[in-house]
Design an enzyme around this catalytic site. Structure first.
Site, mmCIF file in Angstrom:
data_model
loop_
_atom_site.group_PDB
_atom_site.id
_atom_site.type_symbol
_atom_site.label_atom_id
_atom_site.label_comp_id
_atom_site.label_asym_id
_atom_site.label_seq_id
_atom_site.Cartn_x
_atom_site.Cartn_y
_atom_site.Cartn_z
ATOM 1 N N ASP A 81 0.813 -1.220 0.000
ATOM 2 C CA ASP A 81 0.000 0.000 0.000
ATOM 3 C C ASP A 81 0.843 1.265 0.000
ATOM 4 O O ASP A 81 0.340 2.354 -0.255
ATOM 5 C CB ASP A 81 -0.847 0.042 1.275
ATOM 6 C CG ASP A 81 -2.198 -0.586 1.085
ATOM 7 O OD1 ASP A 81 -2.690 -0.627 -0.051
ATOM 8 O OD2 ASP A 81 -2.762 -1.029 2.095
HETATM 9 C C1 GLC Z 1 -0.736 2.683 6.115
HETATM 10 C C2 GLC Z 1 0.067 1.529 6.646
HETATM 11 C C3 GLC Z 1 0.042 0.382 5.730
HETATM 12 C C4 GLC Z 1 -1.384 0.101 5.378
HETATM 13 C C5 GLC Z 1 -2.051 1.346 4.812
HETATM 14 C C6 GLC Z 1 -3.469 1.129 4.357
HETATM 15 O O1 GLC Z 1 -0.151 3.129 4.975
HETATM 16 O O2 GLC Z 1 1.401 1.877 6.845
HETATM 17 O O3 GLC Z 1 0.666 -0.726 6.305
HETATM 18 O O4 GLC Z 1 -1.430 -0.915 4.451
HETATM 19 O O5 GLC Z 1 -2.016 2.314 5.777
HETATM 20 O O6 GLC Z 1 -4.407 1.344 5.330
HETATM 21 C C1 GLC Z 2 -1.452 -3.690 5.505
HETATM 22 C C2 GLC Z 2 -2.700 -3.693 4.661
HETATM 23 C C3 GLC Z 2 -2.537 -4.604 3.464
HETATM 24 C C4 GLC Z 2 -1.273 -4.270 2.733
HETATM 25 C C5 GLC Z 2 -0.066 -4.284 3.655
HETATM 26 C C6 GLC Z 2 1.191 -3.811 2.986
HETATM 27 O O1 GLC Z 2 -1.300 -4.948 6.107
HETATM 28 O O2 GLC Z 2 -3.816 -4.112 5.405
HETATM 29 O O3 GLC Z 2 -3.629 -4.483 2.593
HETATM 30 O O4 GLC Z 2 -1.112 -5.211 1.708
HETATM 31 O O5 GLC Z 2 -0.308 -3.425 4.749
HETATM 32 O O6 GLC Z 2 1.187 -2.456 2.702
#
Ligand code: GLC
Ligand code: GLC
Length: 811
Positions: free
Chosen positions: A485
């Protein structure tokens, strides 16, 4: 250093001192009423939605930590001394203390001045309430006169509003007290048809419902005025902060034990039968429930039912291997964590406030891998809910809301990996259940009635969505982000506070993801196998061709010489390449591309895994990328916003580690696979709890990487895709007990030092008793079912027996 121990027989983790490095949490509830509870009784409860139906208040990021909970106070009438048997909130130095976190319940017991108090918290199946079963024992040689005070602080239902809208909240709180039951009925006078109640089984000496009266305006939970005085004020809350507190007087002879039960619950009334008199709650439906659950015999029976429920779920797979950490995670804790992620998604934990996030499209599909064998019917429901939020073009909302099951507009779409996870989720469901009919289920797009198409068509569009979005190198365009993400290649954000996930300043026509290419490869193989099942050889072949094409593109443009590259950015520059100053190698494509079969034929897979070992592996797990980004890069986005060593910027993002375990198993190294498994296995890390800090019985999302000053420290426990993927890695790939479309496959890739293992697996109505024996160092299996040899490693479906013996020889 340890703060407790595992009691595997009872399926409990026993915490032996209250001052754990962080509050160590557990979950209550399996259906609609849920709570989080810490080892000192902190936490909160809610009905279905932790934001919109929160019963009790909790203040995240408070000092001290973990304040607000299911509290009790005991007061000695002779001395006026008082303490909390769960340690918080008075922090009295107890003479002994244990907290047993079990599967769906928590029992805290302590002794102070020869008075032992035990309290067991759980949510009975089929109910919308929690029980606090309290037992107080007098070990003194003389009689003890004690007062027991209960305490909860009601939240004004919408947890977000509760923390922000005080000009309203301070005026709307309302309660009713009838026969010692405290009813919390804020907003019941208007649009709410639900109320909360807090009841006690013992005759009351008094009660309180006003926080200011109970605590005193300038006092904390650790020294309530009422407890200090030993007398309730029978206060009735009008606005401000309604609470519930009962006062029970106990006279205990030497050696005597008394039981006092409390229940805290949620109840709905029909809209046209809300009141029994103007403004007075109609209690006709709730009274029998209260009477039932205040009765100790009924509580004990409900507890037994809960135990049996878990026996059933956990009984689907039980293993006995030479490694106790493997056994207890597979048999108990990892399976339990998978069920909790099923129920909670990413909503309510010690790190997720219950307010922010909906259900993730990709998260939910992956979570399924960990729970589908325990509750296939509910996995089916979940799949249909998720697929109903998909767009006609195959794209997906990144999140949907659990109450409405609608896509979340605020977060939107264009995370280009999202749709492909649906294919993996559905495939996992069919492999487990054999329910091919799910593919014909009519499912709408974006929940619009009239747009229904078979689920299969949704999967087809997921695949096409990727092919419709290929970039300059023929690799999939990344969109807002892929699995990571925080790799936001089209965001280019310069504004503080702007969301990295929803800001898009570039058209997205250039930035490509090798991760999505790998994911496409995996999904294409699943689609091809589905097609074969229906005898559609041509379509199957075209999926296989498209996977081969993707592999060729990756070979040509996604291979960096010794590992798979990560992406091309908006300028067409490489990400995750030896040419980069930072972020030269990323973990995700090494795992996912090898899982897609890429590089197995030409040595690239083995080379990529060597690079992972040399550059990313640490004693605490495998870090996400190296070298960490030292400064903010506008062209990379959130990943470079984190200080080096944390989260996606070179943290040990545990979710990705099992992909490498699976890849190691695929290339045949049981030693490496299990070694990586052990590095992040919380039970194996129990001995370093002072460093790890999070619960030793569940996975955390992240362990700080080697660039972080706190290398080895875990964060964000419980609600993480780590649970499902580790479960899949250890059970399906290392132990090798793998559901397939044709039947159960047994293809272990275990450490060479293991002489074997046994397992019991319930699969499509048949119990498989599996015995694996090592006869030589390799991974070649010879299978026999009830004495009859079976070709290959897949046992054809058994339809004529309820159980079978499978013997497996590894050579
Ligand atoms: C923040 C977190 C990440 C997560 C994203 C989406 O960026 O660092 O881990 O996946 O939020 O909610
Ligand atoms: C968090 C989010 C997931 C994402 C991951 C890496 O665990 O929930 O959707 O893939 O971060 O960013």
């Amino acid at each position: 250093m340890r703060f407790g121990y595992f009691d595997d027989q009872q399926r409990e983790y026993v915490i032996t001192r209250p001052d754990t490095p962080l509050p160590w949490l557990n979950y209550l509830g399996n259906e609609a009423y849920f709570g989080i509870i810490s080892n000192t009784a902190g936490g909160y409860s809610f009905y279905r939605d932790a934001r919109l139906r929160r019963l009790t208040r909790y203040r995240y990021n408070n000092a001290p930590r973990d304040i607000g909970g299911r509290y009790l106070y005991l007061r000695d009438s002779a001395t006026g001394e008082y303490w909390s048997p769960t340690w918080q909130p008075t922090l009295t130095a107890l003479d002994d203390y244990t907290c047993r976190h079990g599967i769906g319940y928590t029992t805290i017991q302590s002794t102070y001045r020869d008075v032992t108090a035990q309290v067991r918290y759980f949510v009975p199946q089929g109910s919308n309430l929690e029980v606090w079963q309290v037992k107080v024992t007098n070990h003194r040689v003389k009689a003890a006169e004690l007062s027991l005070f209960s305490f909860v602080e009601f939240c004004l239902w919408d947890a977000n509003d509760d923390m922000t809208n005080f000009q309203r909240n301070f005026s709307i709180g309302e309660v009713e007290i009838e026969n010692g039951v405290i009813y919390h009925k804020t907003e019941y006078r208007e649009r709410r048809d639900h109320f909360a109640y807090f009841a006690c089984s013992a005759p009351l000496a008094g009660f309180d419902t006003s926080r200011d009266e109970f605590l005193g305006v300038y006092r904390g939970f650790d020294q309530p005025l009422v407890v200090e005085a030993g007398e309730s004020k029978n206060s009735v809350a009008h606005g401000w902060a309604p609470i519930g507190s009962h006062h029970v007087k106990l006279k205990l002879a030497p050696g005597e034990t008394q039981s006092i039960n409390f229940i805290l619950g949620y109840q709905e009334n029909p809209r046209d039968a809300k009141f029994e008199a103007p403004g007075v709650i109609n209690k006709v439906t709730v009274k029998p429930i209260i009477a039932h659950y205040l009765d100790s015999a009924n509580i004990d029976a409900a507890f037994e039912t809960l135990r049996q429920y878990w026996d059933g779920l956990l009984g689907v797979l039980q293993v006995s291997t030479p490694d106790e950490h493997t056994n207890r995670m597979v048999n108990i804790w990892n399976a339990y964590q998978c069920m909790v992620t099923f129920n909670m998604s990413r909503s309510a934990s010690g790190y997720e406030s219950g307010i922010g996030r909906g259900m993730g499209f990709r998260d939910s599909n992956q979570d399924l891998l960990g729970f589908v064998h325990m509750i296939p019917e509910r996995a089916k429901e979940r799949i249909l809910d998720i697929a109903s939020t998909q767009f006609e073009n195959g794209g997906a909302y990144h999140q949907y809301q659990p109450l409405t099951k609608r896509g979340n507009n605020a977060v939107g779409s264009n995370f280009n990996d999202d749709p492909l996870w649906l294919v993996l989720g559905v495939a996992a469901y069919i492999k487990e259940s054999g329910d091919w009919a799910i593919l014909d289920e009519p499912v709408p797009f974006d929940n619009q009635p009239g747009t229904e198409q078979p689920l299969y068509e949704h999967m087809r569009r997921s695949m096409q969505y990727t092919l419709d979005r290929l970039g300059p190198h023929g690799l999939p365009l990344i969109g807002r982000a892929d699995w990571n993400d925080c790799l936001n290649l089209n965001t280019f954000s310069e504004e503080p506070g702007e969301s990295f996930q929803t800001t898009t300043n570039k058209d997205g026509a250039v930035a490509e993801s090798i991760f999505i290419a790998g994911l496409y490869g995996i999904a294409a193989k699943e689609m091809a196998d589905l097609e074969d099942h229906f005898g559609r050889g041509d379509t199957a072949a075209s999926y296989r061709d498209s996977a081969v094409k993707m592999d060729e593109v990756v070979k040509e443009h996604g291979w960096d010489g010794a590992w798979f590259m990560r992406a091309y950015n908006h300028f067409g520059e490489k990400v995750g390449s030896a040419e980069c100053a930072e972020g030269q190698i990323f973990i995700e494509p090494q795992g996912i591309c090898i899982m897609a079969g890429m590089g197995l034929d030409d040595g690239r897979a083995a080379q990529a895994l060597d690079s992972v070992r040399a550059r990313l592996a640490t004693p605490h797990g495998i870090i996400l990328q190296q070298p960490a980004y030292a400064t903010y890069h506008v062209e990379l986005g959130e990943i470079s916003s984190y200080p080096p060593g944390y989260k996606e910027n070179a943290g040990i993002f545990c979710h990705t580690n099992p992909w490498i375990m699976i890849a190691e198993a695929i290339v045949g190294s049981g030693n490496n696979a299990h070694d990586y498994y052990t590095r992040i296995n919380p039970s194996a890390r129990e001995a370093i709890s002072e460093l790890h800090r999070c619960e030793p019985y569940v996975y955390a999302q992240m362990i700080a990487g080697k660039d972080a000053p706190t290398h080895g420290e875990a964060k964000n426990s419980w609600l993480t895709g780590t649970a499902a993927w580790n479960y899949a890695a250890i059970t399906q790939w290392i132990l090798g007990i793998r559901p397939t479309f044709e039947g159960l496959q047994i293809a272990p890739v275990v450490p060479t030092a293991w002489s074997g293992f046994t397992a019991t697996r319930k699969y499509r109505g048949v119990t498989y008793h599996i015995t694996v024996r090592r006869a030589g160092p390799g991974n070649t299996v010879a299978l026999a079912v009830d004495g009859t040899p079976v070709e290959g490693s897949i046992i054809p479906l058994i339809t004529d027996r309820a159980a079978c013996q499978v013997s497996v020889t590894l050579n």
